[in-house]
Write a protein that holds these residues in place. Sequence first.
Motif, PDB file in Angstrom:
ATOM      1  N   UNK A   1       0.829  -1.208   0.000  1.00 24.52           N
ATOM      2  CA  UNK A   1       0.000   0.000   0.000  1.00 24.52           C
ATOM      3  C   UNK A   1       0.867   1.263   0.000  1.00 24.52           C
ATOM      4  N   UNK A   2       1.889   1.280   0.856  1.00 23.80           N
ATOM      5  CA  UNK A   2       2.731   2.473   0.960  1.00 23.80           C
ATOM      6  C   UNK A   2       3.504   2.718  -0.334  1.00 23.80           C
ATOM      7  N   UNK A   3       4.011   1.658  -0.964  1.00 26.46           N
ATOM      8  CA  UNK A   3       4.744   1.805  -2.221  1.00 26.46           C
ATOM      9  C   UNK A   3       3.831   2.366  -3.317  1.00 26.46           C
ATOM     10  N   UNK A   4       2.612   1.837  -3.402  1.00 30.89           N
ATOM     11  CA  UNK A   4       1.695   2.288  -4.457  1.00 30.89           C
ATOM     12  C   UNK A   4       1.405   3.781  -4.345  1.00 30.89           C
ATOM     13  N   UNK A   5       1.133   4.237  -3.128  1.00 27.06           N
ATOM     14  CA  UNK A   5       0.815   5.646  -2.965  1.00 27.06           C
ATOM     15  C   UNK A   5       2.050   6.532  -3.149  1.00 27.06           C
ATOM     16  N   UNK A   6       3.194   6.070  -2.679  1.00 29.81           N
ATOM     17  CA  UNK A   6       4.414   6.863  -2.824  1.00 29.81           C
ATOM     18  C   UNK A   6       4.774   7.053  -4.289  1.00 29.81           C
TER      19      UNK A   6
ATOM     20  N   UNK B   1      11.406   7.088  -2.385  1.00 32.02           N
ATOM     21  CA  UNK B   1      11.823   6.385  -1.171  1.00 32.02           C
ATOM     22  C   UNK B   1      11.491   7.214   0.071  1.00 32.02           C
ATOM     23  N   UNK B   2      11.727   8.532  -0.012  1.00 34.47           N
ATOM     24  CA  UNK B   2      11.425   9.400   1.130  1.00 34.47           C
ATOM     25  C   UNK B   2       9.924   9.435   1.398  1.00 34.47           C
ATOM     26  N   UNK B   3       9.119   9.493   0.335  1.00 29.42           N
ATOM     27  CA  UNK B   3       7.660   9.492   0.501  1.00 29.42           C
ATOM     28  C   UNK B   3       7.179   8.149   1.049  1.00 29.42           C
TER      29      UNK B   3
ATOM     30  N   UNK C   1       8.845   6.105   3.054  1.00 25.98           N
ATOM     31  CA  UNK C   1       9.148   6.075   4.484  1.00 25.98           C
ATOM     32  C   UNK C   1       8.174   6.925   5.281  1.00 25.98           C
ATOM     33  N   UNK C   2       7.782   8.062   4.702  1.00 27.36           N
ATOM     34  CA  UNK C   2       6.847   8.968   5.383  1.00 27.36           C
ATOM     35  C   UNK C   2       5.470   8.310   5.530  1.00 27.36           C
ATOM     36  N   UNK C   3       4.961   7.732   4.441  1.00 27.55           N
ATOM     37  CA  UNK C   3       3.636   7.096   4.475  1.00 27.55           C
ATOM     38  C   UNK C   3       3.633   5.920   5.441  1.00 27.55           C
ATOM     39  N   UNK C   4       4.669   5.109   5.380  1.00 34.22           N
ATOM     40  CA  UNK C   4       4.723   3.927   6.247  1.00 34.22           C
ATOM     41  C   UNK C   4       4.737   4.348   7.719  1.00 34.22           C
ATOM     42  N   UNK C   5       5.517   5.380   8.028  1.00 32.27           N
ATOM     43  CA  UNK C   5       5.597   5.851   9.406  1.00 32.27           C
ATOM     44  C   UNK C   5       4.256   6.407   9.882  1.00 32.27           C
ATOM     45  N   UNK C   6       3.554   7.099   9.010  1.00 31.43           N
ATOM     46  CA  UNK C   6       2.268   7.699   9.377  1.00 31.43           C
ATOM     47  C   UNK C   6       1.194   6.653   9.626  1.00 31.43           C
TER      48      UNK C   6
ATOM     49  N   UNK D   1      13.964  -9.918  -2.473  1.00 32.47           N
ATOM     50  CA  UNK D   1      13.561  -8.642  -3.066  1.00 32.47           C
ATOM     51  C   UNK D   1      12.856  -8.887  -4.404  1.00 32.47           C
ATOM     52  N   UNK D   2      12.281  -7.852  -4.951  1.00 31.03           N
ATOM     53  CA  UNK D   2      11.362  -7.934  -6.088  1.00 31.03           C
ATOM     54  C   UNK D   2      11.955  -8.647  -7.311  1.00 31.03           C
ATOM     55  N   UNK D   3      11.406  -9.846  -7.686  1.00 32.29           N
ATOM     56  CA  UNK D   3      11.897 -10.562  -8.865  1.00 32.29           C
ATOM     57  C   UNK D   3      10.894 -10.559 -10.023  1.00 32.29           C
ATOM     58  N   UNK D   4       9.880  -9.699  -9.972  1.00 30.63           N
ATOM     59  CA  UNK D   4       8.842  -9.725 -10.987  1.00 30.63           C
ATOM     60  C   UNK D   4       9.390  -9.290 -12.347  1.00 30.63           C
ATOM     61  N   UNK D   5       8.997  -9.980 -13.384  1.00 33.21           N
ATOM     62  CA  UNK D   5       9.415  -9.600 -14.727  1.00 33.21           C
ATOM     63  C   UNK D   5       8.894  -8.218 -15.101  1.00 33.21           C
ATOM     64  N   UNK D   6       7.738  -7.834 -14.548  1.00 33.24           N
ATOM     65  CA  UNK D   6       7.123  -6.546 -14.867  1.00 33.24           C
ATOM     66  C   UNK D   6       7.624  -5.417 -13.977  1.00 33.24           C
ATOM     67  N   UNK D   7       8.643  -5.682 -13.154  1.00 34.58           N
ATOM     68  CA  UNK D   7       9.137  -4.650 -12.241  1.00 34.58           C
ATOM     69  C   UNK D   7       9.782  -3.507 -13.039  1.00 34.58           C
ATOM     70  N   UNK D   8       9.819  -2.343 -12.414  1.00 34.32           N
ATOM     71  CA  UNK D   8      10.511  -1.208 -13.029  1.00 34.32           C
ATOM     72  C   UNK D   8      12.013  -1.487 -13.050  1.00 34.32           C
ATOM     73  N   UNK D   9      12.624  -1.234 -14.190  1.00 36.68           N
ATOM     74  CA  UNK D   9      14.069  -1.488 -14.325  1.00 36.68           C
ATOM     75  C   UNK D   9      14.907  -0.257 -13.983  1.00 36.68           C
ATOM     76  N   UNK D  10      14.251   0.844 -13.663  1.00 36.36           N
ATOM     77  CA  UNK D  10      14.982   2.049 -13.297  1.00 36.36           C
ATOM     78  C   UNK D  10      15.157   2.100 -11.785  1.00 36.36           C
ATOM     79  N   UNK D  11      16.265   2.685 -11.308  1.00 41.31           N
ATOM     80  CA  UNK D  11      16.479   2.758  -9.858  1.00 41.31           C
ATOM     81  C   UNK D  11      15.365   3.537  -9.163  1.00 41.31           C
ATOM     82  N   UNK D  12      15.091   3.175  -7.940  1.00 41.19           N
ATOM     83  CA  UNK D  12      14.061   3.852  -7.152  1.00 41.19           C
ATOM     84  C   UNK D  12      14.479   5.302  -6.902  1.00 41.19           C
ATOM     85  N   UNK D  13      13.595   6.239  -7.192  1.00 39.83           N
ATOM     86  CA  UNK D  13      13.907   7.651  -7.026  1.00 39.83           C
ATOM     87  C   UNK D  13      13.978   8.013  -5.546  1.00 39.83           C
ATOM     88  N   UNK D  14      14.854   8.927  -5.210  1.00 39.60           N
ATOM     89  CA  UNK D  14      15.027   9.331  -3.818  1.00 39.60           C
ATOM     90  C   UNK D  14      13.746   9.911  -3.236  1.00 39.60           C
ATOM     91  N   UNK D  15      13.047  10.703  -4.025  1.00 44.44           N
ATOM     92  CA  UNK D  15      11.822  11.303  -3.512  1.00 44.44           C
ATOM     93  C   UNK D  15      10.743  10.246  -3.270  1.00 44.44           C
TER      94      UNK D  15
END
Length: 288
Positions: free
Chosen positions: A142-147, A223-225, A227-232, A207-221
């Motif tokens: 849930x937190x990843x989807x919203x972030x 990741x920060x969002x 962490x914020x959502x999960x903490x809240x 960690x994520x082994x899905x063929x449909x996963x994003x191949x680009x590195x996770x953006x810093x913003x």
Amino acid sequence: MSAPELFDYDLIRARQNRARLDGQSDDVLLPRVSEEMAERLAGVLRDFDNALDLGTPEPGLSGPLSALPRVNNIRRADRDLLNRDYVLPFAEGSLDLVASALALHWVEDLPGLLLQIRRALKPDGLFTAAVPGGDTLIELREAFSEAEADTAGGVSPRVIPFAGVRDLGSLLQRAGFALPVVDSEKITVRYGDIFGLFRDLRALGATNPLLARSKTPLRRETLARLAEIYQERFSDPDGRLRVTVEIVWMSGWVPHESQQKPLRPGSARHRLADALGTVEIPSGVKPS
């Protein structure tokens, strides 16, 4: 129609091998599940002379199962063989018990594997497994989807799909197992921050082994969002984060004439109304 391809099995194998070599995993879940599986089997009054541990991560189930006097000759099939094209290398009707812990969620064609397991088991042979269920990592999903929606304008799959209790029960029945039993329990693991969870997932090769996963590195913003959502949303009053792991227990027997059979419809000798001390009302008649 063949099942859709979900996983990058080369990536899964590489990550699990790296995790095995690093030896940094402090997995408290597998020992707990292995111990409970042994406790459940201890209550089965039947000898299992040829047992198979199917895919359980190291150190496997051999230790807990070998302590049971009714379980003997335990062999092991390594989990990195549980890929899309895996074929059980056992003759038909050669096994008494197939047990698996925390491994079958990597199998794309689980219906096909269950059919193979049933074929390899003798009549009155038992299959039992513990698999991560549908609510596993539900907070992270849930937190990843919203972030990602907030910071990247879209959502990519970050957590693999886990089967639910009803789905697994249906698969046991479709594979032809008798007396199927499926139940679940939820375990809460707590972390000081989201990075502790990530470290454990990497250490487990999970960690994520899905063929449909994003191949680009996770953006810093992102990741920060995250962490914020999960903490809240998913932190306790002391600030530690909650992570749900659902364990689904499933078991089924290969049919045998000695097994208990359901009664035929209409064969009951006593009326339910008599047992309850009430008056039976025929179908379609409204009570006064």
